[in-house]
Write a protein that holds these residues in place. Structure first.
Motif, mmCIF file in Angstrom:
data_model
loop_
_atom_site.group_PDB
_atom_site.id
_atom_site.type_symbol
_atom_site.label_atom_id
_atom_site.label_comp_id
_atom_site.label_asym_id
_atom_site.label_seq_id
_atom_site.Cartn_x
_atom_site.Cartn_y
_atom_site.Cartn_z
ATOM 1 N N SER A 42 0.668 -1.069 -0.005
ATOM 2 C CA SER A 42 0.045 0.040 -0.151
ATOM 3 C C SER A 42 0.816 1.349 -0.045
ATOM 4 C CB SER A 42 -1.009 0.029 1.115
ATOM 5 O OG SER A 42 -1.726 1.279 0.905
ATOM 6 N N GLY A 43 0.667 1.974 -1.093
ATOM 7 C CA GLY A 43 1.649 3.116 -1.165
ATOM 8 C C GLY A 43 0.803 4.337 -0.406
ATOM 9 N N LEU A 44 -0.247 4.394 0.107
ATOM 10 C CA LEU A 44 -1.034 5.415 0.594
ATOM 11 C C LEU A 44 -0.331 5.765 2.000
ATOM 12 C CD1 LEU A 44 -4.419 3.598 0.173
ATOM 13 C CD2 LEU A 44 -3.145 5.119 -1.532
ATOM 14 N N HIS A 45 -0.289 7.104 1.951
ATOM 15 C CA HIS A 45 0.224 7.938 3.232
ATOM 16 C C HIS A 45 -0.537 8.126 4.094
ATOM 17 C CE1 HIS A 45 -1.083 11.707 1.528
ATOM 18 N NE2 HIS A 45 -1.117 12.073 2.928
ATOM 19 N N LEU A 292 -15.424 11.352 -6.233
ATOM 20 C CA LEU A 292 -14.537 10.631 -6.873
ATOM 21 C C LEU A 292 -13.721 9.829 -5.797
ATOM 22 C CD1 LEU A 292 -13.390 12.665 -9.760
ATOM 23 C CD2 LEU A 292 -14.998 10.959 -9.883
ATOM 24 N N ARG A 293 -13.363 10.423 -4.516
ATOM 25 C CA ARG A 293 -12.658 9.582 -3.868
ATOM 26 C C ARG A 293 -13.448 8.787 -3.191
ATOM 27 N NH1 ARG A 293 -8.252 11.285 -0.420
ATOM 28 N NH2 ARG A 293 -8.209 10.477 1.599
ATOM 29 N N ALA A 294 -14.615 8.863 -2.795
ATOM 30 C CA ALA A 294 -15.500 7.618 -2.329
ATOM 31 C C ALA A 294 -15.569 6.548 -3.327
ATOM 32 C CB ALA A 294 -16.992 8.097 -2.055
ATOM 33 N N TYR A 295 -15.575 6.718 -4.680
ATOM 34 C CA TYR A 295 -15.742 5.988 -5.668
ATOM 35 C C TYR A 295 -14.571 5.181 -5.640
ATOM 36 C CZ TYR A 295 -15.998 3.670 -10.333
ATOM 37 O OH TYR A 295 -15.999 2.990 -11.534
ATOM 38 N N TRP A 296 -13.151 5.703 -5.623
ATOM 39 C CA TRP A 296 -12.033 4.894 -5.498
ATOM 40 C C TRP A 296 -11.843 4.170 -4.206
ATOM 41 C CZ3 TRP A 296 -7.927 4.561 -2.372
ATOM 42 C CH2 TRP A 296 -6.881 3.828 -2.782
ATOM 43 N N GLU A 297 -12.221 4.722 -3.139
ATOM 44 C CA GLU A 297 -12.223 3.816 -1.954
ATOM 45 C C GLU A 297 -12.936 2.631 -1.904
ATOM 46 O OE1 GLU A 297 -12.012 7.683 1.369
ATOM 47 O OE2 GLU A 297 -13.677 6.714 0.985
ATOM 48 N N HIS A 298 -14.204 2.404 -2.874
ATOM 49 C CA HIS A 298 -14.878 1.186 -2.741
ATOM 50 C C HIS A 298 -14.780 0.334 -4.048
ATOM 51 C CE1 HIS A 298 -16.681 3.895 0.321
ATOM 52 N NE2 HIS A 298 -17.218 2.956 0.838
ATOM 53 N N ALA A 304 -2.656 3.996 -8.900
ATOM 54 C CA ALA A 304 -2.577 4.831 -10.097
ATOM 55 C C ALA A 304 -3.981 5.661 -10.400
ATOM 56 C CB ALA A 304 -2.255 4.066 -11.269
ATOM 57 N N GLN A 305 -5.115 5.072 -9.889
ATOM 58 C CA GLN A 305 -6.427 5.569 -9.973
ATOM 59 C C GLN A 305 -6.855 6.560 -9.065
ATOM 60 O OE1 GLN A 305 -5.675 2.540 -11.706
ATOM 61 N NE2 GLN A 305 -5.441 3.952 -13.465
#
Lengths: 540, 289
Positions: A42-45, A292-298, A304-305
């Motif tokens: 996971s590259g998320l900070h 869009l943030r909620a879309y990516w989360e789910h 990359a997206q």
């Protein structure tokens, strides 16, 4: 009209045989093996350094598991921890939660090939997107997650074939539009029960509009937190929660790798790039960023997206060796403003303006480059709105939808012309949005009867949006009469199940008898094919 | 009481509250944490409410403004003193970079349970390592004297409520049709009748008058949008009793008087409206005299 009966029957047999295998997976229970806890992905900070395993005994995996965007050696696996899904942070404290994951060659997790630990972070709603690397091409894997003593349901996925490989067949589903309160997800149940390597979901995964009283046809199950039309990130997350708690949707996610793209209702009805029909642009861009943030989360998407504010790098290529090149489009973030609020009107100077685009210039160039560069058997545009010309006005004159490619006819000409100029063979377009089943030839010029057929468009109906529906309508008959390139129409709910071989693309239009009850059946309504080397659709 | 709170109370008396400015570590959208300045604000900056379920004077527009050069996603945690209830506990949002600065807002409504003792309370918004306190004064509930509107702020009920309106909008003390969207109620079942809207009184009273206000503004006159055919019913110890049946109404205000009757609930049953779609009620009032 050529006969394809023999080939089609054999395809049906293959699908039915695979379905039996699929059912065994769904009803089996994976024995719990020891977990090898290695690696960290996971590259998320995050701004929070604290990590803690929650002590709750409530089910953490209320939203299921998913996988997506397969590559020959990698696939994304996803889950989100939410023991109290309609509470802030899903009922968890706003701290990081370590999540162990495993990928196995077998359903019993005796042959674990990859495992590790990812961090579920509160700023991403405790979702986990693990990009599992080092897998073998074109084979099935099973995956699961663990937090403390809790183990998630098991998901099944399949990697893509190697670039030089040409698989004998790909089985894929095309689905869209699943308004939660309009109907039960019988189509997802059918997707899960049949054997698919891929599920393309081409938009309207959630609806931002009001949920009907008492949950619509579902009755009495609407939580208060979804009463307001979502504007904020927490409100969009609740919308995904409502949809993703559905057991049939979870089963469909757990059954195959999904490749997703979004349409308008993930954000707001009929939005177009920076333009909203309800809000001023600055306010809308905040809403868009939250959505869009909620879309990516789910969704089972790679980092990359991950959107940067209101910008989401969503269009991408998914290659299946030498058999198919899927170009997954985004016809929302980069399109010109919608003409006539998206209504059906006569095509006009504005809708035909060569300066208009539905893809944006960069995406248009990208798709033509990618389509022209590779030469698999099938070149496939996976996208949202109908590309074929539609006309619902009987007799002289036309009424065409301005939110589809008809409202961007110059854009359509450039894309179809560019693909023709690049000698792209065997063009297939997969489409959703319109809540109707259609099968259509794609013509270089829809207004010229002598213009060649250059591809096939398979347009799927909705999973649930618009409710039960009926087999045929006068509206559909009129459109069929006005548009000779359209070969089939149906107004029921369902999806398209496809078997793709080097010789043929076989599309099975699966429809639900009813979606207003949870016990209806899903059956094949129509079967169409397009043969390699012979563009256009034919009844199977 | 903190200095900040003094400032907020003073500001709350005017149109604008005092903003808080601090440097914070918020959630970046790019790689690695970024530092940004986030302004917290609330309008109004202080509220006074009665401890009744439909007192909606506790609606506050929270806002955050990013003055930094990078967009941020920020969580605002909302908490309130014991005895108070909030319509939301978390507000998460994107805050665009300051080009120019853009305040992003979201509503929260604070209400107080009926047993809450009058006094000073507070609502807190914590975000970007700051806390904004919004004073909440709980006042005595309105009296039940002979001339008192017994429906004011009391628990309303409806067959359905359209999400663009609020259930309590029909008993919030606001009869102004120009503020219809904010202070009225209508059903969410177009072209389906009857629709019901009513109120639970705090006790059984000998009542003799009900005032019904339906939508009647310059843009939306009652003759086009108001309720047309309706019954006014009261719940007596024997059950529901119809005190009046109104037909072909085109007025914005209908006053119903009747012999005193002991009742603990009042409801309007709408059989048709002038647009034949929705039953729009701006206010329902109940009196003893």
């Amino acid at each position: 009209m050529k006969s394809t009966t023999r080939g089609s029957l054999s395809r049906r047999d293959e699908l039915q045989a695979a379905t039996a295998t699929r059912r065994r997976f769904l009803t089996g229970t994976g024995a719990s093996a020891g977990l090898a806890l290695t690696g960290a992905l996971s590259g998320l900070h995050t701004s929070s350094a604290e990590a803690r395993t929650p002590s709750t005994s409530d089910n953490l995996f209320t939203l299921g598991v998913a996988s997506g965007d397969p590559l020959p050696h990698a696939v994304v696996i996803w889950t989100r921890l939410a023991p109290q899904p309609f509470e802030p942070y899903g009922g968890l404290d706003p701290v990081n939660v370590p999540v162990q994951w495993q990928v196995s060659e077998d359903e019993q997790f005796r042959r674990i090939v990859r495992s590790g630990e990812a961090m579920a972070r509160p700023e991403y709603a405790h979702s986990v997107h693990v990009d599992v690397q080092g897998l073998r091409p074109w084979r099935h894997y099973f995956y699961r997650f663990r937090v403390g003593s809790q183990v998630s349901p098991t998901g099944r996925t399949r990697t893509a074939p190697r670039g030089v490989q040409r698989p004998d067949a790909i089985r894929l589903a095309v689905a869209s539009c699943q308004k939660w309160d309009d109907g039960f997800y019988l189509a997802h149940r059918d997707i899960a029960e049949r054997d698919h390597d891929l599920v393309f979901f081409v938009g309207d995964y959630i609806y931002e509009s009001h949920i009907k009283p008492e949950g619509g046809v579902r009755g009495g199950a609407r939580p208060d937190v979804v009463d307001r039309e979502p504007m904020t990130l927490d409100e969009y997350r609740f919308r995904y929660t409502v949809h993703k708690m559905d057991p049939d949707l979870q089963a469909a996610h757990a059954s195959a790798a999904w490749v997703v793209t979004l349409d308008d209702h993930e954000v707001e009805d009929n939005w177009a790039s920076r333009h909203s029909q309800k809000l001023e642009t600055p306010e809308f861009m905040v809403r868009r960023a939250n959505a869009l943030r909620a879309y990516w989360e789910h969704m089972p998407l790679r980092t990359a997206q991950l959107p940067r504010g209101p910008e989401m790098p969503l269009y991408r290529q998914v290659r299946y060796g030498q058999l198919a090149n899927f170009l997954v489009l985004d016809t929302r973030q980069h399109r010109s403003p919608i003409v006539a609020d998206g209504d059906w009107v006569a095509p006009n100077e504005e809708s035909a303006d060569p300066g208009r685009t539905i893809t944006g210039d960069a995406q248009e160039q990208w798709l033509l480059d990618r389509a022209g560069r590779s030469n698999p058997v099938w070149t496939v545009l996976v996208q949202q709105v109908v590309m074929a010309h539609l006309d619902k006005l009987a007799g002289p004159g036309e009424l065409s939808p301005m939110s589809t490619w008809d409202g961007y006819s110059a854009s359509r000409d450039r894309v179809l012309g560019g693909l023709t100029d690049r000698d792209v063979d065997n063009l297939v377009v997969l489409t959703g949005d319109i809540h109707q089943n259609f099968a259509s030839d794609l013509k270089r010029d829809f207004y010229d009867p002598d213009s060649p057929v250059i591809g096939a468009e398979f347009i799927t109906t909705s999973i649930s949006s618009k409710g039960d529906g009926q087999d045929e309508t006068q509206w559909g008959q009129t459109i069929l009469g006005e548009c000779p390139h359209l070969k089939f129409h149906n107004d029921q709910r369902g999806y398209i199940s496809c078997l793709v071989t080097p010789e043929q693309w076989f599309a099975d239009y699966r429809v639900a008898e009813r979606v207003s009850t949870n016990t209806g059946t899903v059956t094949s309504r129509a079967e169409f094919v397009t043969e390699a080397g012979d563009p256009g659709v034919l009844p199977a | 009481m903190s200095k900040r709170r003094h400032l907020l109370i003073a500001a709350g008396m005017g149109a604008l509250t005092t903003m808080l400015l601090a440097t914070s570590t918020a959630q970046g959208v790019g790689p690695g944490p970024s530092r940004a300045s986030i302004l917290l604000d609330a309008d109004p900056g202080a509220v006074t409410i009665a401890p009744l379920p439909c007192d909606r004077r506790g609606e506050v527009a929270l806002s955050m403004t990013n003055t930094g050069s990078e967009g941020e996603f920020v969580d605002a945690l909302l908490t309130a003193s014991p005895g108070l209830e909030l319509s939301r506990e978390l507000w998460s949002t994107y805050l665009p970079p300051a080009d120019p600065t853009q305040a992003v807002s979201a509503p929260v409504t604070v209400t107080a349970a009926e047993a809450t003792t009058p006094g000073e309370y507070e609502l807190q918004m914590a975000a970007a390592e700051q806390t904004l306190s919004i004073p909440v004064t709980i006042e005595e509930p309105p009296g039940d004297g002979p001339d008192a509107n017994l429906a004011l702020y009391r628990q309303a009920f409806a067959s359905t409520t359209h999400p663009n309106t609020t259930l309590c909008g029909g008993v919030d003390g606001n009869r102004d049709s120009e503020q219809w969207a904010a202070s009225g109620i209508h059903d969410r079942t177009p072209e389906e009748f009857p629709d019901v809207f009513g109120v639970e009184l705090s006790d059984a009273y000998e009542i003799s008058r009900v005032e019904v206000y339906t939508l009647d503004s310059a843009t939306y006159p009652a003759a086009e949008m108001g309720i047309r055919d309706f019954d006014v019913e009261v719940r007596t110890p024997e059950g529901w009793h119809t005190t009046a049946s109104v037909h072909d109404n085109e007025e914005g205000h209908v006053s119903i008087t009747f012999p005193h009757v002991l009742a603990d609930q009042v409801r309007v049953v709408v059989h048709d409206s002038n647009d034949h779609k929705y039953s729009r009620i701006i206010e329902l009032e109940v009196y003893q005299h």
